[in-house]
Motif scaffolding. Structure first.
Motif, PDB file in Angstrom:
ATOM      1  N   ALA A  68      48.673  40.086  46.668  1.00 41.85           N
ATOM      2  CA  ALA A  68      48.583  41.223  45.747  1.00 41.85           C
ATOM      3  C   ALA A  68      49.910  41.446  45.037  1.00 41.85           C
ATOM      4  O   ALA A  68      49.947  41.689  43.824  1.00 41.85           O
ATOM      5  N   ALA A  69      51.008  41.339  45.775  1.00 46.18           N
ATOM      6  CA  ALA A  69      52.336  41.534  45.181  1.00 46.18           C
ATOM      7  C   ALA A  69      52.625  40.479  44.122  1.00 46.18           C
ATOM      8  O   ALA A  69      53.193  40.784  43.057  1.00 46.18           O
ATOM      9  N   ARG A  70      52.242  39.242  44.407  1.00 45.80           N
ATOM     10  CA  ARG A  70      52.474  38.160  43.448  1.00 45.80           C
ATOM     11  C   ARG A  70      51.762  38.437  42.130  1.00 45.80           C
ATOM     12  O   ARG A  70      52.336  38.266  41.045  1.00 45.80           O
ATOM     13  N   LYS A  71      50.514  38.902  42.221  1.00 44.95           N
ATOM     14  CA  LYS A  71      49.752  39.202  41.003  1.00 44.95           C
ATOM     15  C   LYS A  71      50.314  40.426  40.294  1.00 44.95           C
ATOM     16  O   LYS A  71      50.365  40.463  39.057  1.00 44.95           O
ATOM     17  N   LEU A  72      50.752  41.415  41.050  1.00 44.35           N
ATOM     18  CA  LEU A  72      51.380  42.588  40.429  1.00 44.35           C
ATOM     19  C   LEU A  72      52.616  42.175  39.642  1.00 44.35           C
ATOM     20  O   LEU A  72      52.840  42.653  38.524  1.00 44.35           O
ATOM     21  N   ASN A  73      53.415  41.282  40.231  1.00 40.90           N
ATOM     22  CA  ASN A  73      54.607  40.799  39.543  1.00 40.90           C
ATOM     23  C   ASN A  73      54.234  40.085  38.243  1.00 40.90           C
ATOM     24  O   ASN A  73      54.911  40.255  37.219  1.00 40.90           O
ATOM     25  N   GLU A  74      53.154  39.290  38.286  1.00 38.44           N
ATOM     26  CA  GLU A  74      52.678  38.611  37.076  1.00 38.44           C
ATOM     27  C   GLU A  74      52.287  39.612  35.995  1.00 38.44           C
ATOM     28  O   GLU A  74      52.420  39.336  34.805  1.00 38.44           O
ATOM     29  N   CYS A  75      51.811  40.774  36.443  1.00 38.75           N
ATOM     30  CA  CYS A  75      51.382  41.827  35.507  1.00 38.75           C
ATOM     31  C   CYS A  75      52.546  42.718  35.082  1.00 38.75           C
ATOM     32  O   CYS A  75      52.338  43.734  34.407  1.00 38.75           O
TER      33      CYS A  75
ATOM     34  N   GLU B 222      37.728  34.128  48.759  1.00 38.90           N
ATOM     35  CA  GLU B 222      37.218  35.371  48.178  1.00 38.90           C
ATOM     36  C   GLU B 222      38.149  36.536  48.495  1.00 38.90           C
ATOM     37  O   GLU B 222      38.402  37.401  47.653  1.00 38.90           O
ATOM     38  N   GLY B 223      38.663  36.556  49.724  1.00 34.17           N
ATOM     39  CA  GLY B 223      39.595  37.618  50.094  1.00 34.17           C
ATOM     40  C   GLY B 223      40.856  37.586  49.249  1.00 34.17           C
ATOM     41  O   GLY B 223      41.352  38.635  48.795  1.00 34.17           O
ATOM     42  N   MET B 224      41.402  36.403  49.004  1.00 30.25           N
ATOM     43  CA  MET B 224      42.595  36.280  48.173  1.00 30.25           C
ATOM     44  C   MET B 224      42.307  36.689  46.727  1.00 30.25           C
ATOM     45  O   MET B 224      43.136  37.328  46.072  1.00 30.25           O
ATOM     46  N   GLN B 225      41.121  36.332  46.253  1.00 33.91           N
ATOM     47  CA  GLN B 225      40.741  36.745  44.898  1.00 33.91           C
ATOM     48  C   GLN B 225      40.595  38.263  44.823  1.00 33.91           C
ATOM     49  O   GLN B 225      40.991  38.892  43.838  1.00 33.91           O
ATOM     50  N   THR B 226      40.063  38.857  45.882  1.00 30.33           N
ATOM     51  CA  THR B 226      39.946  40.316  45.937  1.00 30.33           C
ATOM     52  C   THR B 226      41.321  40.970  45.858  1.00 30.33           C
ATOM     53  O   THR B 226      41.499  42.003  45.209  1.00 30.33           O
ATOM     54  N   MET B 227      42.321  40.371  46.503  1.00 30.15           N
ATOM     55  CA  MET B 227      43.685  40.893  46.428  1.00 30.15           C
ATOM     56  C   MET B 227      44.232  40.807  45.001  1.00 30.15           C
ATOM     57  O   MET B 227      44.887  41.730  44.516  1.00 30.15           O
ATOM     58  N   ARG B 228      43.952  39.703  44.330  1.00 32.31           N
ATOM     59  CA  ARG B 228      44.446  39.545  42.959  1.00 32.31           C
ATOM     60  C   ARG B 228      43.770  40.530  42.007  1.00 32.31           C
ATOM     61  O   ARG B 228      44.413  41.111  41.128  1.00 32.31           O
ATOM     62  N   THR B 229      42.471  40.710  42.180  1.00 29.99           N
ATOM     63  CA  THR B 229      41.753  41.672  41.338  1.00 29.99           C
ATOM     64  C   THR B 229      42.245  43.087  41.602  1.00 29.99           C
ATOM     65  O   THR B 229      42.417  43.886  40.669  1.00 29.99           O
ATOM     66  N   LEU B 230      42.479  43.404  42.877  1.00 32.22           N
ATOM     67  CA  LEU B 230      43.039  44.709  43.229  1.00 32.22           C
ATOM     68  C   LEU B 230      44.378  44.923  42.525  1.00 32.22           C
ATOM     69  O   LEU B 230      44.643  45.995  41.972  1.00 32.22           O
ATOM     70  N   ALA B 231      45.228  43.913  42.547  1.00 29.95           N
ATOM     71  CA  ALA B 231      46.543  44.011  41.906  1.00 29.95           C
ATOM     72  C   ALA B 231      46.408  44.216  40.400  1.00 29.95           C
ATOM     73  O   ALA B 231      47.124  45.044  39.817  1.00 29.95           O
ATOM     74  N   GLN B 232      45.506  43.479  39.769  1.00 29.36           N
ATOM     75  CA  GLN B 232      45.290  43.644  38.335  1.00 29.36           C
ATOM     76  C   GLN B 232      44.826  45.059  38.017  1.00 29.36           C
ATOM     77  O   GLN B 232      45.291  45.679  37.053  1.00 29.36           O
ATOM     78  N   ASN B 233      43.910  45.573  38.827  1.00 32.84           N
ATOM     79  CA  ASN B 233      43.400  46.920  38.597  1.00 32.84           C
ATOM     80  C   ASN B 233      44.468  47.974  38.845  1.00 32.84           C
ATOM     81  O   ASN B 233      44.524  48.993  38.150  1.00 32.84           O
ATOM     82  N   MET B 234      45.327  47.733  39.850  1.00 36.63           N
ATOM     83  CA  MET B 234      46.437  48.644  40.111  1.00 36.63           C
ATOM     84  C   MET B 234      47.392  48.666  38.915  1.00 36.63           C
ATOM     85  O   MET B 234      47.825  49.735  38.473  1.00 36.63           O
ATOM     86  N   ALA B 235      47.738  47.495  38.406  1.00 31.76           N
ATOM     87  CA  ALA B 235      48.634  47.411  37.254  1.00 31.76           C
ATOM     88  C   ALA B 235      48.039  48.113  36.045  1.00 31.76           C
ATOM     89  O   ALA B 235      48.730  48.843  35.318  1.00 31.76           O
ATOM     90  N   TRP B 236      46.751  47.897  35.823  1.00 34.24           N
ATOM     91  CA  TRP B 236      46.059  48.532  34.695  1.00 34.24           C
ATOM     92  C   TRP B 236      46.084  50.049  34.832  1.00 34.24           C
ATOM     93  O   TRP B 236      46.355  50.776  33.865  1.00 34.24           O
TER      94      TRP B 236
ATOM     95  N   SER C 145      39.128  43.477  51.926  1.00 33.67           N
ATOM     96  CA  SER C 145      39.232  42.856  53.244  1.00 33.67           C
ATOM     97  C   SER C 145      39.512  41.372  53.110  1.00 33.67           C
ATOM     98  O   SER C 145      39.048  40.713  52.179  1.00 33.67           O
ATOM     99  N   VAL C 146      40.312  40.890  54.045  1.00 27.78           N
ATOM    100  CA  VAL C 146      40.651  39.466  54.113  1.00 27.78           C
ATOM    101  C   VAL C 146      40.422  39.015  55.543  1.00 27.78           C
ATOM    102  O   VAL C 146      40.710  39.763  56.491  1.00 27.78           O
TER     103      VAL C 146
END
Length: 205
Positions: free
Chosen positions: A26-33, A168-182, A154-155
């Protein structure tokens, strides 16, 4: 563009176990955003629980000044959003994490109010939904917008490193991060609601 910062709390007794791996994704995706991140670990020592002494109302902080609380209090004041992760113990979060969050939210909840929040549960097989629900209670009693994902956060993984195999769990983390950034980019800086004076109803008189 204003820089936003998300605090991720690793509530596992293992510093770099599967909960850390989930939060790291999630942190990695947040950083990307374009969102800055801090991952803070609560450690693996015994955690003092809340004794309902009420001293925090006068002092502005928890009376127990352990290193974990002192360190994370400062991060809470500086962050714009928060993600709390925990392994599943008997269909619930780590007890040490709950003891910590009880104290944090009671003494420092005003610094989290209206900040977007999310919880993450990491389990071998079951209990994730109950853990997820328990952690979200801290946010929904404190006027905090809860960030969702494409599935419940959940992972799955038992031995250290297995979490990354849950695609799927890792993708859920990335989507969560994108939504948090948004949410951060669209909510931060907006006028906060005007709260009514709190009313408490006690049923035994």
């Amino acid at each position: 563009m204003e820089n936003h910062r998300v605090l991720l709390i690793n509530g596992s007794s293992r510093k770099e176990g599967n909960t850390f791996l989930a939060l790291s994704e999630a942190a990695r995706k947040l950083n990307e955003c374009g969102v800055e991140t801090d991952i803070e670990w609560i450690g693996n020592k015994a955690m003092q629980g809340c004794t309902a002494c009420g001293s925090c109302k006068e002092k502005g902080h928890c009376v127990f000044r352990d290193e974990v609380m002192t360190r994370i209090e400062k991060k809470v004041e500086q962050c714009d959003g928060i993600i709390v992760g925990s392994p599943v113990y008997y269909a619930g979060p780590n007890g040490a994490l709950c003891a910590f969050l009880d104290r944090l939210f009671y003494s420092h909840g005003k610094h989290l109010r209206y900040k977007p929040a999310a919880s993450v549960a990491v389990c071998r097989r079951g209990g994730a939904s109950a853990t997820f629900d328990r952690l979200n209670k801290y946010f929904t009693i404190n006027c905090m917008p809860v960030v969702s994902s494409q599935y419940w956060n959940s992972v799955h993984g038992r031995t250290i490193g297995e979490a990354v195999q849950d695609e799927e769990g890792m993708q859920t983390m990335r989507t969560l991060a994108q939504n948090m950034a948004w949410m951060l980019k669209n909510l931060c800086g907006t006028e906060l609601p005007v709260r009514e004076e709190p009313v408490s109803t006690n049923y035994i008189r």
